[in-house]
Design a protein around this motif. Structure first.
Motif, short mmCIF file in Angstrom:
data_model
loop_
_atom_site.label_atom_id
_atom_site.label_comp_id
_atom_site.label_asym_id
_atom_site.label_seq_id
_atom_site.Cartn_x
_atom_site.Cartn_y
_atom_site.Cartn_z
N ARG A 35 -4.22 7.43 -8.00
CA ARG A 35 -4.43 8.59 -7.13
C ARG A 35 -3.71 8.46 -5.80
N ALA A 36 -2.99 7.39 -5.62
CA ALA A 36 -2.20 7.21 -4.40
C ALA A 36 -0.86 7.92 -4.58
N PRO A 37 -0.06 8.02 -3.51
CA PRO A 37 1.22 8.73 -3.63
C PRO A 37 2.14 8.18 -4.73
N PHE A 38 2.02 6.92 -5.05
CA PHE A 38 2.80 6.36 -6.16
C PHE A 38 2.16 5.06 -6.61
N TYR A 93 -7.37 -2.02 -3.83
CA TYR A 93 -8.14 -1.48 -4.95
C TYR A 93 -8.85 -2.56 -5.75
N PRO A 116 2.51 1.26 -7.08
CA PRO A 116 3.41 0.20 -6.62
C PRO A 116 3.82 -0.74 -7.76
N TYR A 142 3.68 -3.84 -8.18
CA TYR A 142 2.87 -4.98 -8.64
C TYR A 142 1.97 -4.60 -9.81
N ALA A 177 -12.76 -2.32 -6.44
CA ALA A 177 -13.33 -2.33 -7.79
C ALA A 177 -14.55 -3.26 -7.85
N TYR A 225 -4.59 1.18 -10.96
CA TYR A 225 -5.47 1.22 -9.80
C TYR A 225 -5.00 2.25 -8.77
N LYS A 271 -1.67 13.54 -0.08
CA LYS A 271 -3.07 13.59 -0.49
C LYS A 271 -3.73 12.23 -0.28
N ASP A 285 -6.74 9.41 -1.03
CA ASP A 285 -7.42 8.93 -2.22
C ASP A 285 -8.91 8.84 -1.90
N PRO A 286 -9.73 9.69 -2.52
CA PRO A 286 -11.16 9.74 -2.14
C PRO A 286 -11.88 8.41 -2.32
N ARG A 287 -11.33 7.52 -3.17
CA ARG A 287 -12.00 6.22 -3.33
C ARG A 287 -12.04 5.44 -2.03
N ARG A 288 -11.06 5.72 -1.13
CA ARG A 288 -11.03 4.99 0.14
C ARG A 288 -12.06 5.53 1.13
N ASP A 327 0.84 -1.20 0.00
CA ASP A 327 0.00 0.00 0.00
C ASP A 327 0.88 1.25 0.00
N PRO A 328 0.67 2.13 -0.95
CA PRO A 328 1.49 3.35 -1.01
C PRO A 328 1.36 4.23 0.24
N TYR A 329 0.37 3.98 1.05
CA TYR A 329 0.19 4.80 2.26
C TYR A 329 0.86 4.19 3.49
#
Lengths: 1077, 262
Positions: B152-155, A941, B157, B159, A945, B149, A1031, A1033-1036, A141-143
Motif C-alpha cells: 500500500r506504499a507508493p512502491f 512493516y 522496495p 528488499y 507486523a 509488506y 496516498k 498507508d493507513p497501517r502507519r 522507506d517508499p515515503y
C-alpha cells in the motif's frame, strides 16, 4: 536465474520521479512484461533444487552471498539510541540484511578483539534487536523524500512543491515574500538568515560576551547595563534588546533544536551554529528522554574549583549488571529499551539463570524485566523517592552504609582507602536559622588554618571543613597528598554556627518520616522495603540501584534520582566492578597527545556566542535583567540544559524574546513530548515562527509543519561518531559511515558534488553567509572544509590515535576496503581524497572503517576489582550549587540533597489542589516497546507486523469498575484535554481512541500504553507534492499516542508538567479517564 | 580465532555454538542430529528472532516462520509472563509429510547432506494444496500468498523482491514465480548452515535463549544444556497468530527436534 533490475549507485536502486519520493522500477518489468514464459523457465530451473544444492553443484551465482567479506560493511545502528555495532550485508549494492557486529560489545559479549581480521568476522553474526533487524525498512522507506520540499499551502496543510536545493538555500538566506502564493501570506516578509547573522565581528563578540557575563554577576543591574551600553555603543543595534544586553545579539533569534543527534554531526553543527553563526540557541532533546537523570548526575559531579562547585558533567551512571550480584532496577525497562536489549539482556539472562545475579524490579507495571526478576515491587507512580527514602532510612538506622568510603574527604584519603572516588559526606554544611542547609562551611569562616600541605589547588580561604574526632579540620577535596577523613554523622555548633555533615543532612531527611509513612506513600509494605535494603547491603560493592526514565520523568524526577544515587553512594559502589559505572568513548574531536586533528582549534575565525537562550538555561532568573519577582512567566534552568519541552512553547510566548527562524533536525517534538499537541499551534503561527526549515528523511510528524524540508541521509548513508552509554564497561567509539549509495538527490556546494543532506545544507548556508570555519582553508592553510568527509575522515583518524594507536591495515585489508565499497559513488566515497585528508594515519582509518569503529578489548575493561574506565572524582552527596538556586516560580530555594518532593505543577500545587485530577481517577503512565522507537520506526512493516497496534493496559479491577472488556475502544481524556483528541491544525484532528487490554500486569489504578503508534505523518496520511497526491498507508496510522492527554501545566498553558530542577518532561503524572466508544 | 574467545570461560554462546557447528559440519551427515533448544528462562520477548527470520528469508506478510507467543498468568502482583518462540519443529514423525499428496517430493524428511534430519519443502514440487499448512499441530507452516509488506506504499522496495537463498539456492520472490504460492516454513536456515553460519534466530537472540547444534555430539552446547536442564516439547499451538494462539506443552506426538526449557 532472473536477476532483479537494479540501478547501481543510485541509492540501492531508487529512481527519481518529479515529486521527490524515491521509487524503484519494480513490477513494471518482471511481473507485467515477463508473464508466463518466465514461469515455465523458473519451474524448470527449480527442479530438484534441494538435491542439487546438497550435491554441491550450485553455481557461484546461487551460493549464499551474504557471508562473504566483500559483501559486508560495518557501521553503527540508529534504530534507537543504543548504537549497536552492525554488519550490513549487501547484494549488488542493495543493503539486504543487517546483523550484529562481532566487534561490538553491544552485540557480542565478549566481543571479538579488534585484531580479528574482517575476513574471519564475516562468518560471525551477532545479536541485534528487532528494530536493528528491520533497519533497511527505514532506509528504503517508499515515503522518503529525495528533493527539497517547499510549503505550497498553509503550515501543516500537507501541500508541497519540489524546488531546487540552491533556490531553497537562497530563499532561506535572503528572506523576503517567500509564501506569496499561500492565502493570507501574500505580503508576509520572511526574515532571512543574513539579517539574523547580525554580529559578525569575533572581536566585538568576545568583548560583549565578557561584559554580558559581568551583568549576570552585578548586584546593581542598572549600572552594569549602562556600562555595557557605553562600552558597546557601536554595536547596540545588533542586539535583540539594547536595554537588556544580556539577551545577546540578534544572532540568537535563529533557534536550532534536534532530536537524535550523535557525535560528529553534533560537532559539525556546533561549528556552524555556535562557533560560526554565533547563536546560543542550540538545544537538544535530553529532557524528553531521561533529563533529570542526566542533570542530577551533573549536579552530583560538580567539582570544587576556585571556591565554588562547577564543571559538572552532563552524564549519568548505570549499573555494571554483568558483574553485580544484586541489582535494584527502578523504572528501568531493559528488555524493551534502556541501551539496549542486545547489550543488557545478554549480560543479565545468563547470570539470572545461573543464580549469579539476583534482581528486584520496582515498577507499577509488570514489565518483561519483572518477568525475570527474583522480586517484584509495584511502586505507586511518582512515589519512587518515598521508597528510596525508606531504604536510606533503613541503611542509616542499621549502620549499613560504607563508612570507610564515606569518611574520605579528599582524593588522598580515597587513594589510601583503595577507593576510586570520594564524596563530600563528611564536609560540614552551614545550617540556616530555619534549619535549611546552605553552603559548605569555609575554613576561613571559622578562622581555621590549613592542616596539611595542600595540593588540590584551593586557596586557603576556600578550604572546606570536616570534623575529625570532634575537631574541625580544613579540607581541599582535590588534595591528593594529605589524606583527610572525617566524622560521618555530625550535627554541632562551631563558633556559634550550626553545621551538619552532608551525610547527616541526608540521614535527617530520611528520618523525617517513619518507615510506615514512607511505605504508605510508595505503596510498598515496610517488610518488603526492609528486605530490599537488607539485600542491597549484603553484597558489598557489587550491589547497585539502576534507575532510568520511570524514576526521572516526573515533576520530582531530579530529587527521586538524587535519592537513588544517594543509595549508591551509601553502598560506595562507584567505579567498582559490579557497581555504578560511567561511559567511556574514544575521542574524535582531537586535541589529545598524538592525535592529528584538533578540530575545535582548527577554526581560526570562530566567534564567541553569548546571551540568554530562549529556554533560559545555564542562568539563574535572579541574575538576569528580566528578573521581575515570582512567579516568573516561565522557568529558568540554572542546572539543566536541552530542555526540549521548553523550546517551541518559549518561542510561542516570545519569552524571553521572539525567535525569527527555527531549524529542526531529526526530532518530532509534536509527537514525542507530553502535551506535544500544544507545539502544533505555535508551529502553525507564522507570526510566532516566521521561518521554519528542517532536515528530515521524510515528511514527519513535526517537519510536516515546516516551510522547507531538506532531505537527509538515513543512518546507513551517513557519518556519525555514536559514542557510548553508561552501562558499557568497555571504551568504545562506534563509527557510523556510508554503507549504501545516497538516496537524496546530488547537489553542489563549494563546487563539490554531494548528496543533499544535513551537512550539505549547513555547508551551503555557510557558503552563502560567509560563515568562518567552512570552505577553503577552513581548518588552516591547505586544509579545506568543503565536504562532509573533510570533517569525518579527520575524526576517524583521531579515534584511531586516541591513546595507543590502532594498527595499520595491511594490503589485503586495504583491498577489501575498496572491494566492499565498490557500489558507492564518488559523492560519498573517494579513497584517494580520503587518503590525502587522513595523511599518515590513512591505514589506521582503513583499519577502523573495516570494523565499524573502535572497541576496547573485553579483557581490558576492568583493572582488578575496579572498572578500567573510571569516573575517578568527587561525587556530591550534598549539592552546594543546587542549594544556591531557587525555583523561578515560587522563589523557594532548591534543596541540595536527597529529599522527597510530591508531584506538583509549576507553581508547586499538587494535582488535586490545581484541579487537575478530580473526575479523572486513572494514573496514566507509558513505556517503550522493543519494536518501536518513539516517532520513527512505524515505517518498518516487519515491526508493525509484530505489533500492528498498541493498546491501553487496564487492570481487571479498573476494567470491572468502568465496565470495560479487552477489545473495547475507549477515548483517553484528561482535565487539560477533555475531548481526547490531537488538534493537528488546519481543522484536522486525531482522536486518542485506544483498544483496551485487560491484564494482571498493571497496578490497579494505573493505565499504560507504549509510545510508537498513533501517527498522522511519515506516510500515515495523504500529502500532495507538485499537485500529485501521495496516498498514505493507513497501517502507519493505527493505534494511538496518548501524549496529548498528558497534562498541560495550568501556569504555562502550552507545555506539559515539568521537573523545575532537572528539566524532565512529565510522562507519568497525569490522571485520565477512559470513555467507552 | 573463535577458539581464542569461544574457548575461554564466559565466552558468548554464539561463538561456542558456532564452533560446535563447524565441528558438526565435518562429521558424516548420518551421524548428525540437528536440534534446537530454547531456554525460556532466558527469552526476554524481544522478537528479534521473528524480525531477523523475516529479513533473512524474505518471508511475506502472513508467513512468519518464528513468531514469539506471549503468556500471562497469575494475579497482580503475583504475576508471571512467558515468551515462547515457535519455529518449525522438524519432527521425526512429521504429520505434514504424511499428508502431502507428493510426499517425499514436495515435502519430506531429508536423509542426506547438511539438511539430513530436517523437514524440507521443494518449492517446485509443491502443488499448493495447503494440506500441510492445516495439519501441522504447531501451526508452523504458512502459504506464501504473493503479497508484499509495502503493497500500500507508493512502491514496493527492492528488499522485498531481492534474491534469497533458502535451501541453498537463489530465489527471487516475484509474483507468479515460486516460492510465491507454495507452503513455506522454517528451514533451520539450511542455507546459512551450509555457509558455516548458525540459524538467524540463534545469532540474533538477545537473551541467548536459543541454542542450535548437533545434539548427538555430547560436547556440543545444545546437548549439554538439554542434558542438564530437562527439556520439554510442545504438543500443539492453537492459532498461528500469536495475538490469539496458545502454546501447549507436553505429550507431543510428533517427536519434535525443537526442545524447550521452561
Amino acid at each position: 536465474m532472473e536477476k532483479t533490475r537494479r540501478a547501481r549507485g543510485a541509492g540501492g536502486g531508487g529512481t527519481r520521479r518529479g515529486d521527490g519520493i524515491s521509487r524503484r522500477s519494480f513490477l513494471k518489468g518482471s511481473a507485467a512484461v515477463l508473464g508466463g514464459a518466465m514461469l515455465a523457465s523458473h519451474a524448470a530451473r527449480a527442479l530438484d533444487l534441494v538435491r542439487r544444492a546438497e550435491a554441491g553443484t550450485l553455481s557461484p551465482d546461487e551460493a549464499y552471498a551474504l557471508s562473504r567479506a566483500e559483501n559486508i560493511l560495518y557501521t553503527s545502528c540508529l534504530q534507537c539510541n543504543t548504537g549497536c555495532g552492525i554488519k550490513v550485508k549487501l547484494y549488488e549494492g542493495l543493503a539486504v540484511k543487517i546483523d550484529g557486529s562481532p566487534y561490538s560489545p553491544f552485540t557480542l559479549v565478549p566481543s571479538v578483539p579488534m585484531s580479528v581480521p574482517p575476513g574471519e568476522a564475516a562468518g560471525i553474526d551477532a545479536a541485534i534487536c528487532p528494530k536493528g533487524q528491520s533497519g533497511i525498512q527505514t532506509v528504503y522507506d517508499p515515503y522518503r523524500i529525495t528533493k527539497v520540499l517547499k510549503r505550497a499551502g498553509k503550515r501543516g496543510e500537507g501541500k508541497w512543491t519540489t524546488i531546487p536545493f540552491d533556490r531553497a538555500v537562497d530563499e532561506i538566506v535572503a528572506g523576503g515574500v517567500l509564501f506569496g502564493h499561500v492565502p493570507g501570506e501574500e505580503g508576509r516578509v520572511v526574515p532571512g538568515l543574513k539579517e539574523l547573522y547580525a554580529l559578525r565581528d569575533p572581536g566585538a563578540a568576545a568583548a560583549m560576551a565578557a561584559d554580558a557575563k559581568a551583568i549576570r554577576g552585578a548586584a546593581d543591574k542598572g549600572t552594569a547595563v549602562a556600562a555595557f551600553r557605553e562600552r558597546h555603543a557601536a554595536h547596540l543595534h545588533l542586539l535583540i534588546d539594547p536595554d537588556h544586553p544580556d539577551l545577546g545579539p540578534r544572532n540568537n533569534q535563529l533557534v536550532y533544536m534536534w532530536g537524535r543527534k550523535k557525535g560528529g554531526r553534533a560537532d559539525f553543527a556546533s561549528r556552524f551554529f555556535a562557533d560560526g553563526f554565533g547563536t546560543v540557541n542550540t538545544h537538544g532533546h535530553t529532557t524528553v528522554c531521561q533529563g533529570s537523570l542526566y542533570f542530577t548526575c551533573k549536579a552530583m559531579s560538580e567539582q570544587y574549583r576556585g571556591g565554588a562547585f562547577d564543571g559538572g558533567k552532563k552524564f549519568y551512571w548505570q549499573g555494571d549488571i554483568e558483574n553485580a550480584e544484586y541489582v535494584l532496577f527502578a523504572g528501568a525497562n531493559l528488555f524493551d529499551a534502556n541501551y539496549g536489549p542486545p547489550n543488557r539482556a545478554a549480560r543479565l539472562t545468563r547470570n539470572l539463570v545461573e543464580g549469579k545475579t539476583r534482581i528486584t524490579v520496582v515498577d507499577p507495571r509488570f514489565s518483561k524485566l519483572a518477568a525475570k526478576a527474583n522480586w517484584y515491587l509495584p511502586v505507586k507512580p511518582g512515589e519512587d523517592a518515598a521508597f528510596f527514602q525508606a531504604i536510606i532510612r533503613w541503611i542509616v538506622d542499621n549502620g549499613k552504609y560504607d563508612a570507610r568510603y564515606l569518611a574520605c574527604a579528599n582524593r588522598a584519603a580515597a587513594r589510601a582507602a583503595g577507593e576510586p572516588t570520594w564524596t563530600n559526606a563528611v564536609l560540614l554544611v552551614a545550617i540556616g536559622p530555619d534549619g535549611t542547609p546552605g553552603r559548605f562551611l569555609r575554613a576561613s569562616e571559622i578562622g581555621l588554618a590549613p592542616d596539611g600541605k595542600g595540593s588540590g589547588g584551593a586557596r586557603p580561604g576556600d578550604l572546606l571543613v570536616a570534623m575529625r574526632d570532634g575537631r574541625p579540620v580544613a579540607v581541599d577535596p582535590n588534595d591528593d597528598v594529605t589524606p583527610v577523613t572525617g566524622d560521618i554523622l555530625v550535627d554541632t555548633q562551631i563558633s556559634g554556627l550550626r553545621v551538619k555533615s552532608g551525610l547527616r543532612i541526608v540521614a535527617d531527611e530520611a528520618r523525617a518520616r517513619t518507615m510506615e509513612e514512607w511505605a504508605r506513600l510508595c505503596g510498598i509494605p515496610v517488610d518488603d522495603i526492609a528486605e530490599t535494603a537488607r539485600k542491597l547491603t549484603s553484597y558489598g560493592k557489587r550491589a547497585v540501584v539502576d534507575v532510568h526514565r520511570g524514576v526521572s520523568q516526573h515533576t520530582n524526577g531530579f530529587y527521586s534520582v538524587t535519592c537513588a544515587m544517594t543509595i549508591n553512594l551509601l553502598l560506595g559502589n562507584f567505579d567498582w566492578k559490579g557497581g555504578m559505572i560511567a561511559a567511556a568513548a574514544y575521542n574524535a574531536v582531537g586535541g589529545g597527545k598524538g592525535q592529528p586533528f584538533d578540530l575545535a582549534r582548527m577554526n581560526p575565525g570562530r566567534t564567541t556566542r553569548f546571551g540568554i537562550s530562549v529556554i533560559r538555561h545555564d542562568i539563574r532568573y535572579e541574575d538576569s535583567t528580566l528578573f521581575a519577582g515570582y512567579p516568573a512567566r516561565r522557568n529558568w534552568w540554572p542546572l539543566s540544559s536541552d530542555v526540549y519541552e521548553e523550546v517551541i512553547p518559549s518561542i510561542g510566548d516570545a519569552y524571553p524574546y521572539a525567535a525569527k527562524a527555527l531549524f529542526t533536525y531529526m526530532g518530532a517534538p509534536a509527537y514525542s513530548l507530553p502535551a506535544g499537541h500544544k507545539t502544533i499551534g505555535i508551529l502553525c503561527d507564522t507570526a510566532k515562527v516566521p521561518l521554519y526549515f528542517c532536515s528530515d528523511i521524510l515528511v514527519g510528524e513535526t517537519s510536516a509543519y515546516a516551510d522547507y524540508i531538506f532531505p537527509d541521509l538515513s543512518y546507513l548513508e551517513r557519518w556519525e561518531m555514536h559514542g557510548s552509554h553508561p552501562n558499557m564497561p568497555a571504551k568504545v567509539q562506534p563509527i557510523r559511515q556510508p554503507v549504501i549509495a545516497p538516496i537524496p538527490e546530488t547537489v553542489s556546494v563549494f563546487g563539490e558534488e554531494m548528496p543533499c543532506s544535513y551537512e550539505a545544507l549547513l555547508l551551503a548556508l555557510a557558503e552563502r553567509l560567509g560563515i568562518p570555519g567552512f570552505g577553503k582553508d577552513a581548518f588552516g592553510p591547505g586544509q579545506d572544509l568543503v565536504r562532509p568527509d573533510d570533517y569525518y575522515i579527520r575524526m576517524v583518524a583521531n579515534v584511531a590515535t586516541d591513546g595507543e594507536p590502532v594498527p595499520d591495515a595491511g594490503d589485503d585489508e586495504v583491498a577489501l576496503f575498496l572491494e566492499s565499497r565498490r557500489h558507492l559513488p564518488r559523492t560519498v566515497f573517494d579513497p584517494a581524497r580520503w587518503e590525502r585528508i587522513a595523511g599518515p594515519g590513512w591505514r589506521k582509518v582503513v583499519f577502523l572503517l573495516n570494523r565499524g569503529g573502535r572497541h576496547q578489548d573485553y579483557r581490558d575493561a576492568y583493572h582488578g576489582d575496579w572498572a578500567a574506565n573510571r569516573y575517578g572524582r568527587l561525587v556530591n552527596i550534598y549539592q552546594e550549587k543546587t542549594a544556591g538556586t531557587r525555583s523561578a516560580f515560587t522563589g523557594k530555594p532548591n534543596p541540595g540533597y536527597a529529599t522527597y518532593v510530591p508531584v506538583c505543577d509549576a507553581l508547586g500545587k499538587t494535582p488535586e489542589a490545581a484541579g487537575l485530577s478530580a473526575g479523572y481517577p486513572l494514573r496514566l503512565i507509558t513505556q517503550k516497546d522493543v519494536t518501536q522507537t518513539k516517532s520513527r520506526t512505524i515505517t518498518n512493516y516487519w515491526l508493525l507486523a509484530i505489533r500492528p497496534e498498541n493498546d491501553v493496559l487496564v487492570s481487571p479491577a479498573d476494567a470491572e469498575r468502568l465496565r470495560l472488556r479487552s477489545g473495547d475502544m475507549v477515548r483517553i481524556v484528561s482535565a487539560t484535554n477533555p475531548s481526547g483528541a490531537w488538534d493537528l491544525g488546519n481543522g484536522r484532528r486525531k482522536e486518542m481512541r485506544a483498544r483496551v487490554r485487560v491484564t494482571e500486569t498493571i497496578r490497579p489504578g494505573v493505565v499504560t500504553f507504549t509510545i510508537g503508534h498513533g501517527h498522522w505523518a511519515g506516510g500515515a496520511a495523504d500529502i500532495e507534492i507538485d499537485g500529485t497526491v501521495i496516498k498514505g498507508d493507513p497501517r502507519r496510522a493505527t493505534g494511538f499516542n496518548a501524549n496529548a492527554a498528558m497534562w498541560t501545566d495550568p501556569h504555562l498553558g502550552n507545555t506539559c508538567l515539568v521537573d523545575p530542577v532537572g528539566g524532565s518532561a512529565s510522562f507519568y503524572d497525569t490522571t485520565v479517564n477512559l470513555v467507552k466508544g | 580465532m573463535t577458539g581464542e574467545t569461544a574457548g575461554v570461560e564466559g565466552a558468548d554462546i554464539i561463538l561456542t555454538m558456532r564452533d560446535d557447528l563447524l565441528r558438526a559440519l565435518k562429521r558424516p551427515a548420518g551421524d548428525r542430529r540437528w536440534a534446537m533448544l530454547i531456554d525460556l528462562r532466558k527469552c526476554v520477548g524481544c522478537h528479534a528472532c521473528t524480525a531477523g527470520c523475516v529479513a533473512e528469508n524474505v518471508s511475506p506478510p502472513g508467513v512468519v516462520y518464528r513468531p514469539v507467543f506471549e503468556e500471562e498468568s497469575g494475579t497482580f502482583p503475583k504475576v508471571a509472563r512467558r515468551f515462547i518462540p515457535r519455529p518449525c519443529m522438524h519432527c521425526d514423525r512429521p504429520p505434514c509429510v504424511g499428508i502431502c499428496p507428493k510426499a517425499d517430493k514436495a515435502t519430506y524428511k531429508s536423509r542426506e547432506g547438511v539438511s539430513a534430519g530436517m523437514v524440507v519443502i521443494d518449492y517446485a514440487e509443491c502443488i499448493q494444496c495447503d494440506k500441510c499448512v492445516r495439519i501441522c499441530p504447531y501451526r508452523a507452516r504458512g502459504r506464501d500468498e504473493a503479497r508484499y509488506y509495502s503493497a500500500r506504499a507508493p512502491f514496493v522496495p527492492a528488499y522485498e523482491t531481492r534474491p534469497q537463498w533458502e535451501y541453498g539456492r537463489t530465489w527471487t520472490r516475484q509474483p507468479q514465480s515460486i516460492p510465491t504460492g507454495t507452503a513455506r516454513k522454517c528451514t533451520f536456515c539450511l542455507h546459512r548452515l551450509k555457509a558455516g553460519l548458525l540459524p538467524a534466530c540463534v545469532t540474533t537472540c538477545n537473551g541467548r535463549a536459543t541454542h542450535f547444534g548437533d545434539i548427538s555430539d555430547p560436547e556440543s552446547l545444545v546437548a549439554r544444556v538439554a542434558k542438564s536442564a530437562g527439556a520439554k516439547t510442545i504438543r500443539k499451538v492453537t492459532d498461528p497468530d500469536p495475538a490469539r494462539g496458545k502454546v501447549i506443552f507436553g505429550g507431543s506426538m510428533t517427536e519434535p527436534r525443537v526442545y524447550y526449557i521452561l
